[in-house]
Design a protein around this motif. Sequence first.
Motif, PDB file in Angstrom:
ATOM      1  N   GLN A 163      45.406 -49.510 -55.843  1.00 21.48           N
ATOM      2  CA  GLN A 163      45.994 -48.172 -56.208  1.00 21.48           C
ATOM      3  C   GLN A 163      45.164 -47.175 -55.818  1.00 21.48           C
ATOM      4  N   TYR A 164      43.719 -47.528 -55.945  1.00 27.46           N
ATOM      5  CA  TYR A 164      42.687 -46.374 -55.855  1.00 27.46           C
ATOM      6  C   TYR A 164      42.118 -46.704 -54.458  1.00 27.46           C
ATOM      7  N   ASP A 165      42.545 -47.405 -53.464  1.00 26.40           N
ATOM      8  CA  ASP A 165      41.885 -47.593 -52.148  1.00 26.40           C
ATOM      9  C   ASP A 165      40.689 -48.127 -52.134  1.00 26.40           C
ATOM     10  N   GLU A 166      40.351 -48.960 -53.079  1.00 30.42           N
ATOM     11  CA  GLU A 166      38.945 -49.561 -53.383  1.00 30.42           C
ATOM     12  C   GLU A 166      38.832 -50.942 -52.800  1.00 30.42           C
ATOM     13  N   ASN A 215      52.588 -50.973 -62.113  1.00 29.12           N
ATOM     14  CA  ASN A 215      51.531 -50.191 -61.741  1.00 29.12           C
ATOM     15  C   ASN A 215      51.638 -49.011 -60.748  1.00 29.12           C
ATOM     16  N   THR A 216      52.397 -49.428 -59.688  1.00 31.71           N
ATOM     17  CA  THR A 216      52.908 -48.431 -58.722  1.00 31.71           C
ATOM     18  C   THR A 216      53.897 -47.388 -59.654  1.00 31.71           C
ATOM     19  N   LYS A 217      54.694 -47.644 -60.328  1.00 33.14           N
ATOM     20  CA  LYS A 217      55.484 -46.800 -60.914  1.00 33.14           C
ATOM     21  C   LYS A 217      54.779 -45.714 -61.836  1.00 33.14           C
ATOM     22  N   LEU A 218      53.749 -46.376 -62.611  1.00 38.34           N
ATOM     23  CA  LEU A 218      52.966 -45.474 -63.501  1.00 38.34           C
ATOM     24  C   LEU A 218      52.107 -44.335 -62.525  1.00 38.34           C
ATOM     25  N   SER A 219      51.606 -44.846 -61.470  1.00 39.27           N
ATOM     26  CA  SER A 219      50.740 -44.099 -60.702  1.00 39.27           C
ATOM     27  C   SER A 219      51.780 -42.919 -59.909  1.00 39.27           C
ATOM     28  N   GLN A 220      53.139 -43.330 -59.744  1.00 41.32           N
ATOM     29  CA  GLN A 220      53.793 -42.237 -59.396  1.00 41.32           C
ATOM     30  C   GLN A 220      54.366 -41.046 -60.298  1.00 41.32           C
ATOM     31  N   THR A 221      54.326 -41.905 -61.401  1.00 44.46           N
ATOM     32  CA  THR A 221      54.906 -40.805 -62.621  1.00 44.46           C
ATOM     33  C   THR A 221      53.507 -39.936 -62.812  1.00 44.46           C
TER      34      THR A 221
END
Length: 87
Positions: free
Chosen positions: A21-24, A50-56
């Motif tokens: 999610q953080y490109d690490e 996790n993806t849905k949370l990041s988009q929100t």
Amino acid sequence: MKKSFLFISCDEAKHICDKVQYDEASAWEQFKLRLRLVYCHITKKYSKNNTKLSQTIEESKVQCLKTEELSKLQSEFDKELAKQQQD
């Protein structure tokens, strides 16, 4: 239990998912995660959430305090706390 070269545990998959999610995450970690996503519905659901949370969070219009406002608020809090501790 012997640690597998290719297959990862659910906990490790969740950790790698967070790193992605953080490109690490490295390419090898991403590959192992994709492999786990093929057969593990728990990891798949975690990744989707996790993806849905990041988009929100990205889409939200949350405004944070500026540094000056935060330091002023912190100093006022410290003053009030000192008063309370004296009583």
